[in-house]
Scaffold this motif. Structure first.
Motif, PDB file in Angstrom:
ATOM      1  N   LEU A 282       0.849  -1.191   0.000  1.00 19.13           N
ATOM      2  CA  LEU A 282       0.000   0.000   0.000  1.00 19.13           C
ATOM      3  C   LEU A 282       0.885   1.243   0.000  1.00 19.13           C
ATOM      4  CD1 LEU A 282      -3.080   0.295   0.251  1.00 19.13           C
ATOM      5  CD2 LEU A 282      -2.809   0.313   2.707  1.00 19.13           C
ATOM      6  N   ASP A 283       0.360   2.334  -0.519  1.00 17.30           N
ATOM      7  CA  ASP A 283       1.051   3.623  -0.442  1.00 17.30           C
ATOM      8  C   ASP A 283       1.381   3.912   1.025  1.00 17.30           C
ATOM      9  OD1 ASP A 283       1.789   6.348  -1.323  1.00 17.30           O
ATOM     10  OD2 ASP A 283       0.063   6.893  -0.105  1.00 17.30           O
ATOM     11  N   PRO A 284       2.651   4.240   1.363  1.00 20.18           N
ATOM     12  CA  PRO A 284       3.051   4.355   2.777  1.00 20.18           C
ATOM     13  C   PRO A 284       2.180   5.329   3.577  1.00 20.18           C
ATOM     14  CG  PRO A 284       4.938   4.658   1.321  1.00 20.18           C
ATOM     15  CD  PRO A 284       3.751   4.512   0.446  1.00 20.18           C
ATOM     16  N   LEU A 285       1.804   6.437   2.980  1.00 16.27           N
ATOM     17  CA  LEU A 285       1.018   7.421   3.705  1.00 16.27           C
ATOM     18  C   LEU A 285      -0.350   6.856   4.073  1.00 16.27           C
ATOM     19  CD1 LEU A 285       0.495  10.196   4.804  1.00 16.27           C
ATOM     20  CD2 LEU A 285       0.196  11.052   2.495  1.00 16.27           C
ATOM     21  N   VAL A 286      -0.997   6.206   3.103  1.00 15.79           N
ATOM     22  CA  VAL A 286      -2.311   5.609   3.353  1.00 15.79           C
ATOM     23  C   VAL A 286      -2.192   4.521   4.419  1.00 15.79           C
ATOM     24  CG1 VAL A 286      -4.182   4.274   2.305  1.00 15.79           C
ATOM     25  CG2 VAL A 286      -3.128   6.134   1.022  1.00 15.79           C
ATOM     26  N   ARG A 287      -1.126   3.703   4.293  1.00 17.14           N
ATOM     27  CA  ARG A 287      -0.920   2.598   5.237  1.00 17.14           C
ATOM     28  C   ARG A 287      -0.736   3.138   6.645  1.00 17.14           C
ATOM     29  NH1 ARG A 287       4.387   0.491   4.038  1.00 17.14           N
ATOM     30  NH2 ARG A 287       4.985   2.045   5.584  1.00 17.14           N
ATOM     31  N   GLU A 288       0.108   4.167   6.784  1.00 15.62           N
ATOM     32  CA  GLU A 288       0.378   4.710   8.122  1.00 15.62           C
ATOM     33  C   GLU A 288      -0.865   5.347   8.724  1.00 15.62           C
ATOM     34  OE1 GLU A 288       2.978   4.127  10.027  1.00 15.62           O
ATOM     35  OE2 GLU A 288       3.590   2.873   8.351  1.00 15.62           O
ATOM     36  N   PHE A 289      -1.667   6.022   7.885  1.00 10.98           N
ATOM     37  CA  PHE A 289      -2.891   6.633   8.405  1.00 10.98           C
ATOM     38  C   PHE A 289      -3.826   5.550   8.947  1.00 10.98           C
ATOM     39  CE2 PHE A 289      -7.110   8.467   8.292  1.00 10.98           C
ATOM     40  CZ  PHE A 289      -6.900   9.735   8.829  1.00 10.98           C
ATOM     41  N   CYS A 290      -3.986   4.466   8.169  1.00 12.44           N
ATOM     42  CA  CYS A 290      -4.855   3.383   8.628  1.00 12.44           C
ATOM     43  C   CYS A 290      -4.327   2.755   9.906  1.00 12.44           C
ATOM     44  CB  CYS A 290      -4.982   2.313   7.548  1.00 12.44           C
ATOM     45  SG  CYS A 290      -5.849   2.887   6.100  1.00 12.44           S
ATOM     46  N   LYS A 291      -2.999   2.586   9.962  1.00 13.95           N
ATOM     47  CA  LYS A 291      -2.394   2.016  11.172  1.00 13.95           C
ATOM     48  C   LYS A 291      -2.629   2.928  12.361  1.00 13.95           C
ATOM     49  CE  LYS A 291       1.326  -1.003   9.661  1.00 13.95           C
ATOM     50  NZ  LYS A 291       2.768  -1.107   9.492  1.00 13.95           N
ATOM     51  N   PHE A 292      -2.577   4.225  12.096  1.00 15.93           N
ATOM     52  CA  PHE A 292      -2.806   5.188  13.169  1.00 15.93           C
ATOM     53  C   PHE A 292      -4.237   5.087  13.674  1.00 15.93           C
ATOM     54  CE2 PHE A 292      -4.496   9.318  14.408  1.00 15.93           C
ATOM     55  CZ  PHE A 292      -3.721   9.554  15.537  1.00 15.93           C
ATOM     56  N   VAL A 293      -5.184   5.001  12.728  1.00 18.45           N
ATOM     57  CA  VAL A 293      -6.599   4.884  13.110  1.00 18.45           C
ATOM     58  C   VAL A 293      -6.806   3.660  13.992  1.00 18.45           C
ATOM     59  CG1 VAL A 293      -8.870   4.322  12.158  1.00 18.45           C
ATOM     60  CG2 VAL A 293      -7.525   6.155  11.147  1.00 18.45           C
ATOM     61  N   LEU A 294      -6.070   2.580  13.688  1.00 20.43           N
ATOM     62  CA  LEU A 294      -6.231   1.330  14.422  1.00 20.43           C
ATOM     63  C   LEU A 294      -5.259   1.224  15.594  1.00 20.43           C
ATOM     64  CD1 LEU A 294      -6.655  -0.960  11.303  1.00 20.43           C
ATOM     65  CD2 LEU A 294      -8.444  -0.245  12.877  1.00 20.43           C
ATOM     66  N   SER A 295      -4.701   2.354  16.056  1.00 15.46           N
ATOM     67  CA  SER A 295      -3.777   2.321  17.183  1.00 15.46           C
ATOM     68  C   SER A 295      -4.484   2.825  18.445  1.00 15.46           C
ATOM     69  CB  SER A 295      -2.583   3.221  16.878  1.00 15.46           C
ATOM     70  OG  SER A 295      -3.013   4.565  16.906  1.00 15.46           O
ATOM     71  N   GLN A 296      -3.768   2.739  19.554  1.00 12.70           N
ATOM     72  CA  GLN A 296      -4.278   3.249  20.833  1.00 12.70           C
ATOM     73  C   GLN A 296      -4.702   4.717  20.678  1.00 12.70           C
ATOM     74  OE1 GLN A 296      -4.253   1.238  23.610  1.00 12.70           O
ATOM     75  NE2 GLN A 296      -5.239   2.703  24.860  1.00 12.70           N
ATOM     76  N   GLU A 297      -3.830   5.503  20.058  1.00 15.36           N
ATOM     77  CA  GLU A 297      -4.111   6.935  19.911  1.00 15.36           C
ATOM     78  C   GLU A 297      -5.325   7.172  19.018  1.00 15.36           C
ATOM     79  OE1 GLU A 297      -1.224   5.544  19.614  1.00 15.36           O
ATOM     80  OE2 GLU A 297       0.344   6.658  20.647  1.00 15.36           O
ATOM     81  N   GLY A 298      -5.379   6.426  17.903  1.00 15.56           N
ATOM     82  CA  GLY A 298      -6.493   6.586  16.967  1.00 15.56           C
ATOM     83  C   GLY A 298      -7.824   6.242  17.614  1.00 15.56           C
ATOM     84  N   GLN A 299      -7.820   5.215  18.441  1.00 14.89           N
ATOM     85  CA  GLN A 299      -9.054   4.803  19.094  1.00 14.89           C
ATOM     86  C   GLN A 299      -9.446   5.770  20.216  1.00 14.89           C
ATOM     87  OE1 GLN A 299     -11.108   1.940  18.102  1.00 14.89           O
ATOM     88  NE2 GLN A 299      -9.883   2.448  16.326  1.00 14.89           N
ATOM     89  N   GLN A 300      -8.427   6.451  20.805  1.00 19.81           N
ATOM     90  CA  GLN A 300      -8.743   7.507  21.778  1.00 19.81           C
ATOM     91  C   GLN A 300      -9.553   8.607  21.106  1.00 19.81           C
ATOM     92  OE1 GLN A 300      -8.340   7.656  24.870  1.00 19.81           O
ATOM     93  NE2 GLN A 300      -6.691   6.265  25.449  1.00 19.81           N
ATOM     94  N   VAL A 301      -9.164   8.925  19.868  1.00 21.70           N
ATOM     95  CA  VAL A 301      -9.853   9.970  19.109  1.00 21.70           C
ATOM     96  C   VAL A 301     -11.322   9.603  18.921  1.00 21.70           C
ATOM     97  CG1 VAL A 301      -9.988  11.051  16.831  1.00 21.70           C
ATOM     98  CG2 VAL A 301      -7.779  10.781  17.950  1.00 21.70           C
ATOM     99  N   VAL A 302     -11.559   8.301  18.679  1.00 25.16           N
ATOM    100  CA  VAL A 302     -12.929   7.821  18.490  1.00 25.16           C
ATOM    101  C   VAL A 302     -13.780   8.191  19.715  1.00 25.16           C
ATOM    102  CG1 VAL A 302     -14.340   5.753  18.276  1.00 25.16           C
ATOM    103  CG2 VAL A 302     -12.234   5.947  16.967  1.00 25.16           C
ATOM    104  N   ILE A 303     -13.226   7.953  20.907  1.00 28.14           N
ATOM    105  CA  ILE A 303     -13.965   8.268  22.132  1.00 28.14           C
ATOM    106  C   ILE A 303     -14.199   9.762  22.235  1.00 28.14           C
ATOM    107  CG2 ILE A 303     -13.900   8.173  24.651  1.00 28.14           C
ATOM    108  CD1 ILE A 303     -12.209   5.672  24.395  1.00 28.14           C
ATOM    109  N   LYS A 304     -13.157  10.511  21.887  1.00 30.48           N
ATOM    110  CA  LYS A 304     -13.240  11.970  21.964  1.00 30.48           C
ATOM    111  C   LYS A 304     -14.393  12.508  21.115  1.00 30.48           C
ATOM    112  CE  LYS A 304     -10.216  15.860  21.020  1.00 30.48           C
ATOM    113  NZ  LYS A 304      -8.961  16.187  20.346  1.00 30.48           N
ATOM    114  N   ASP A 305     -14.661  11.848  19.982  1.00 26.23           N
ATOM    115  CA  ASP A 305     -15.720  12.323  19.098  1.00 26.23           C
ATOM    116  C   ASP A 305     -17.084  11.745  19.455  1.00 26.23           C
ATOM    117  OD1 ASP A 305     -16.630  13.879  16.998  1.00 26.23           O
ATOM    118  OD2 ASP A 305     -16.531  12.234  15.577  1.00 26.23           O
ATOM    119  N   GLY A 306     -17.138  10.951  20.532  1.00 28.15           N
ATOM    120  CA  GLY A 306     -18.437  10.457  20.977  1.00 28.15           C
ATOM    121  C   GLY A 306     -18.832   9.102  20.422  1.00 28.15           C
TER     122      GLY A 306
END
Lengths: 323, 756
Positions: A282-306
């Motif tokens: 995968l394109d590295p930028l797209v891959r890293e963004f998806c990995k970020f979404v599926l990380s501890q930090e990314g999932q924290q954001v999910v809670i932040k948005d309700g």
């Protein structure tokens, strides 16, 4: 107790309850933290779901903290706008609040020769909102069907048009129910139709709003209104009604616990569609963004948005799709 | 400018004057050329626009393109000479085909090269042959009936991998289980199976001796994992005639049986161990030969021995009441001989039927369109399978010939009937005009009637003009005839600035601010409509009674500024008295009164609010053009009228107004055009509800707002995309006709009135 002490205790109590409320939803500790890699820069576009609009923006902001040279542009008009954008290549991410239709997948496949990849990012409880003054205790899905649909496939015996039919008394008894909904580009529109209306048709009198926020706004301003949107859009002007799957069943509120245990009947995944050729990295930028979404930090954001984070097991499955 | 300079220099030499003449001529020519070119370009671009619209819209009416790719005898593909074909299928890319024959052999073959590939044999008991087979709609499993009264289940997998751009296949069949369906051991002639092997399952079959046999299994998952299976073989009561066709819902809700006498029976499976006969309708005049569901499993297609093809589904009665009953919704184009085969698309409501005399018809159920019809070269059709993406079909005839067709069918949903006619949609009590263009699932039935949108456009325009026309024209009359020219010089530009307000701002104000605030004070606003003209008249009367030395101090027309606070006060009083008015006249609740008295509902986002705000956008245009028309009436007419002793009012109404009527008429028409095309205000303030009634207190959905809302989601060159272009063309035609008519009428009126 002096007045000062009283205020102090009240403040303490407020903080404590706030902390408790935040404790209620927690990201699964088994989900790994995001690891920064080098050489990530450039810009990407995201076109799709309005439900996930704020979520994508928050992810993009948090992602930019790791990679200041990355620009993510987010546009959210409705899930149906994601497949055409992915096919035309104008977007690298297609956030969707429903799964892609076969017809949309066919069109994608016609262009690229393979199917698009769906990544589950978070969980939403699709909430049915009423005005904050509305005293209703709960609704069943067949009742919701009879309120919103003209085909009543849920099997409710009669059409529901006034609040009195739902056992509200007093000034509510003879007030017509005023309906708010989304436009047909919305994945929320499609999901609600499929699950709450049993694939029936909306009434012509459902007022079509261009975004989730305007549905909530409409119900806030209309005392006798009812509408549906993702739980992330809840405000103090509206109340999410507890729902029951069947007539006579118990009502469940749209909370994390009820969603995880499958008790809340309108829970769904929020997806991120990407264009990934099989057997090719995968394109590295797209891959890293998806990995970020599926990380501890990314999932924290999910809670932040309700919205609600995903269990580690699901996150693992989704990470595998990126390889 | 050039001319002026010339006049300022009277003593110019002759030579210079000549050269100036030449320059003037050249400029004149240039200007003529530019204006002509510009005009031609405008006409060309309008024609271009029209051609573009037609170009985009035309494919909607094109029939499906069906072409035969290959025809070959089954023997060539590896089936045994004495075996008969029972089922055929292919993968979603139409690369690998599957053939199931009576000897229990599953033969895969490569479709492009027509070469046999992997071959599997289902483990049948000695001497047993297959008599009938059914593929699951998702193409992942098959069930086959045997001559011993048993059925076998097998799972299919094409095992498709993509390596670069090359597709590789390693298809496989795995036998899962077998069950004894008929205790008498008779061959099974028809079979319908729903559910999955080793789980909840219902199988219905018709035996060779014309009995209906049933097998149901419910697996109850206990706390300890493995489930306990409850198996039952309920006996279906004696049928009036021999059963001839079967269909079952994959959701295990019910199954249908077609009889030799044309009756259609529905059995409810809520309690799988005791199916209940819930419906018995006469669906045909002859034996029912095929039964099957369209995508979504709501519509049942019934084919009969006389070639009739009908679509049935359950719905409430015409008024949306009563129990759900099976109703015949569509009678489609029939065959000349018995219908033998039926295949539904897994993408939309397209389906293919084949007949005894070898004819195939490609139908679309919703709008009853015949997309393709042809007599095949081969013999009688035995069975048909549509490819998973519905872009191809495999047809097997009585001589075991296999015909591979490719189908290009991009816009089955479209025809005149779909756009402008009443259509009976799935689950509706009666045919209706409905606009619900798309949704999030494949089995959604698109409803593309443009009638509600045209209606909404006219409704919005009507209420906007109802508000804007009197205000615009009357204020133009006042400003042009009674106001002092100095004041007029101030008032007119101010009105024109109003026209510069972006409509998105007006829409925003109307939807989010005005609508919720109007709702509680509707009686007060209705009162205002009566009170303000009365107050204005009263003020005029009082003004006349005033001593002359007071009134003459003001410039003519400035008394209007004294009227403003009076009107504002009257308006404010009406609003504050709203609750009292509501209490006295409407029993304390206007919305309730409206509902009880006129059976009209009050919606917060309604035509009244939109009429007010859209009127606000239209008033400046009507005002400006009318005012220009009124001011340009020759002063000689006014002077003559006044000289003959007419008052100013008489002059204005009887002389000026008729002379200016062509201009006022065109003002109204331009206002109409603006209101028809207005998008943002209606989009934000109406709620876009495609309802069809003239009630001023509910919403509507216009053509323009629909285009704005739905064009971003419409896949380019898809049916919805082209339909929205059709909506745009309609809008274009509407304004074109109105403007042309307006111009013609204006010319005629001018001739008539200006001669006087």
């Amino acid at each position: 107790m002096s007045k000062f002490q009283k205020i102090f205790f009240m403040l303490m109590f407020a903080f404590a309850s706030l902390a408790l409320a935040q404790e209620a939803i927690k990201v699964d500790p088994a989900i790994a933290k995001y690891k920064k890699t080098s050489g990530i820069s450039g810009s990407v576009n995201s076109i799709g779901s309005d439900t996930m609009n704020n979520l994508m923006t928050l992810w993009a902001e948090a992602f930019a903290k790791f990679y200041p040279n990355v620009k993510v542009q987010v546009e959210g008009k409705g899930s149906s706008t994601a497949p055409p954008a992915l096919i035309a290549g104008t977007a690298q991410f297609g956030p969707m609040s429903r799964e892609m239709k076969q017809e949309e997948i066919d069109k994608f496949e016609k262009t690229y020769g393979y199917k698009p990849t769906a990544i589950r990012t978070s969980i939403d409880a699709l909430a049915v909102y009423v005005n904050k003054d509305n005293p209703i205790t709960g609704l069943t899905l067949p009742q919701i069907d009879a309120i919103f649909s003209k085909t009543r496939r849920g099997g409710y015996a009669q059409d529901l048009t006034i609040w009195g039919q739902l056992d509200l008394s007093g000034t509510w008894a003879n007030k017509p129910i005023s309906l708010y909904g989304r436009n047909s580009a919305s994945g929320t529109y499609g999901y609600f139709k499929e699950h709450a209306l049993y694939k029936g048709d909306y009434k012509d009198t459902v007022k079509e709003q261009p975004g989730s926020a305007s549905v909530v706004q409409g119900v806030t301003e209309d005392r006798y209104g009812i509408g549906y949107s993702g739980i992330g859009y809840i405000t103090s002007g509206v109340r999410a009604v507890p729902l029951a799957a069947k007539e006579g069943a118990q009502y469940f509120a749209a909370t994390m616990e009820n969603v995880i245990h499958g008790k809340y009947p309108l829970a769904r995944f929020l997806y991120l569609y990407i264009n990934k050729a099989p057997n090719k990295p995968l394109d590295p930028l797209v891959r890293e963004f998806c990995k970020f979404v599926l990380s501890q930090e990314g999932q924290q954001v999910v809670i932040k948005d309700g919205y609600m984070p995903m269990p580690a097991k699901v996150v693992m499955e989704e990470l595998k799709k990126l390889e | 400018m050039y001319i002026e300079t010339e006049e300022l220099v009277p003593q110019a030499p002759v030579r210079q004057k000549k050269s100036r003449d030449r320059i003037r001529k050249a400029v004149d020519h240039l200007a003529t050329g530019v204006v002509t070119t510009g005009g031609l370009l405008v006409i060309a671009s309008i024609i271009g626009l029209f051609v573009l619209f037609v170009f985009v819209i035309a494919p909607l009416w094109r029939d499906a393109k069906v072409t035969a790719i290959a025809q070959m005898p089954g023997i060539q593909l590896g089936i045994a000479p004495d075996a008969r074909l029972l089922a055929i299928d292919c993968d979603e890319y139409q690369q690998i085909g599957l053939l199931l024959t009576t000897d229990g052999v599953v033969q895969f073959y490569d479709i492009p090269t027509a070469q046999p590939k992997e071959r599997f044999r289902l483990p049948l008991p000695a001497g047993a042959t297959l008599t009938n087979a059914q593929l699951s709609p998702n193409g992942q499993s098959l069930a086959a009936g045997m001559c011993t009264g048993a059925i076998v289940f097998a799972e299919l997998n094409y095992h498709h991998t993509l390596d670069g751009s090359q597709r590789a296949y390693s298809p496989a069949v795995t036998m899962v289980e077998s069950l004894q369906l008929d205790s008498l051991g008779q061959p099974l002639e028809h079979l319908a199976v729903a559910g999955s092997p080793n789980a909840n399952l219902i199988a219905v079959a018709i035996t060779a001796d014309r009995r209906l046999v049933l097998y149901t299994r419910t697996v109850e998952t206990s706390l300890f994992g493995a489930g306990e299976a409850l198996v039952s073989q309920p006996v279906v009561a004696q049928l009036a005639a021999s059963p001839t066709a079967l269909a079952i819902e994959q959701s295990l809700g019910s199954f249908y049986v077609g009889l030799e006498n044309g009756a259609l029976l529905k059995y409810d499976l809520q309690e799988p161990s005791s199916p209940r006969l819930v419906e018995n309708v006469q669906a045909a005049n002859a034996a029912i030969t095929t039964l099957g569901f369209l995508i979504g499993e709501r519509s049942l297609v019934v084919g009969d021995a006389q070639g009739g093809v009908n679509v049935w589904f359950e719905s409430f009665d015409e008024n949306g009441l009563g129990p759900r009953q099976l109703r015949k919704a569509h009678t489609l184009a029939g065959h000349r001989t018995a219908v033998r085969a039926f295949a539904p698309s897994q993408r939309n409501r397209t389906f293919l039927t084949g007949s005894e005399d070898g004819e195939i018809i490609l139908h679309f159920a919703t709008n009853q369109r015949v997309l393709y019809r042809s007599k095949l070269p081969g013999a009688s059709v035995r069975f048909i399978e549509l490819a998973p993406k519905a872009d191809g079909a495999l047809v097997v005839d009585a001589q075991q010939q296999i015909l591979h067709l490719s189908i290009d069918n991009p816009h089955p949903e479209a025809n005149w009937r779909a756009f402008f006619g009443k259509i009976w949609y799935e689950g509706y009590g009666k045919p209706d005009y409905v606009w619900q263009s798309s949704s999030g699932t494949d089995d959604f039935e698109a409803k593309l009637s443009l009638i509600p949108l045209i209606f909404g456009t006219l409704k919005g325009t009507f209420y906007a003009l109802l508000f804007a026309l009197p205000i615009g024209v009357l204020s133009a009359l006042y400003v042009s005839q009674f106001m002092h020219p100095k004041l007029r010089g101030m008032v007119k530009p101010t009105m024109e600035i109003m026209a510069a307000l972006p409509s998105v701002v007006l829409g925003f104000i109307a939807g989010l601010w005005l609508a919720p605030r109007v709702q509680p004070v509707v009686p007060g606003i209705l009162m205002m409509l009566v009170a303000i003209p009365l107050v204005a008249l009263l003020f005029g009367w009082l003004w006349q009674k005033m001593p002359k030395q007071w009134t003459q101090r003001l410039t003519s027309g400035a008394e209007i500024f004294l009227l403003v606070p009076v009107i504002v006060l009257a308006g404010w009083m009406c609003i504050s008295a709203s609750a009292t008015i509501e209490h006295v006249l409407f029993g304390g609740d206007f919305r309730q009164w409206l509902l009880d008295t006129f059976r009209l509902s009050y919606d917060q986002r309604n035509a009244f609010v939109v009429g007010l705000v859209m009127g606000f956008a239209v008033v400046p245009i009507i005002f400006t053009i009318s005012e220009d028309a009124l001011s340009s009436v020759p002063a000689s007419l006014t002077a003559a009228s006044l000289a003959l002793g007419a008052t100013r009012w008489q002059t204005a109404v009887h002389v000026i107004l008729p002379s200016a009527s062509p201009g006022i008429f065109s003002a109204a028409m331009v206002g109409f055009g603006r209101a028809v095309g207005e998008t943002m205000i209606v989009l934000m303030a109406t709620g876009n509800t495609p309802v069809m009634d003239w009630n001023i207190f509910n919403g509507f959905r216009t053509l323009s707002a629909t285009i704005a809302v739905e064009i971003p989601e419409a896949p380019v060159a898809g049916t919805l995309y082209r339909t929205l272009f059709l909506a745009a063309l309609l809008l274009f035609i509407m304004t074109f006709i109105v403007n042309t008519a307006a111009e013609v009428i204006r010319q005629r009126m001018r001739l008539k009135y200006q001669r006087q």
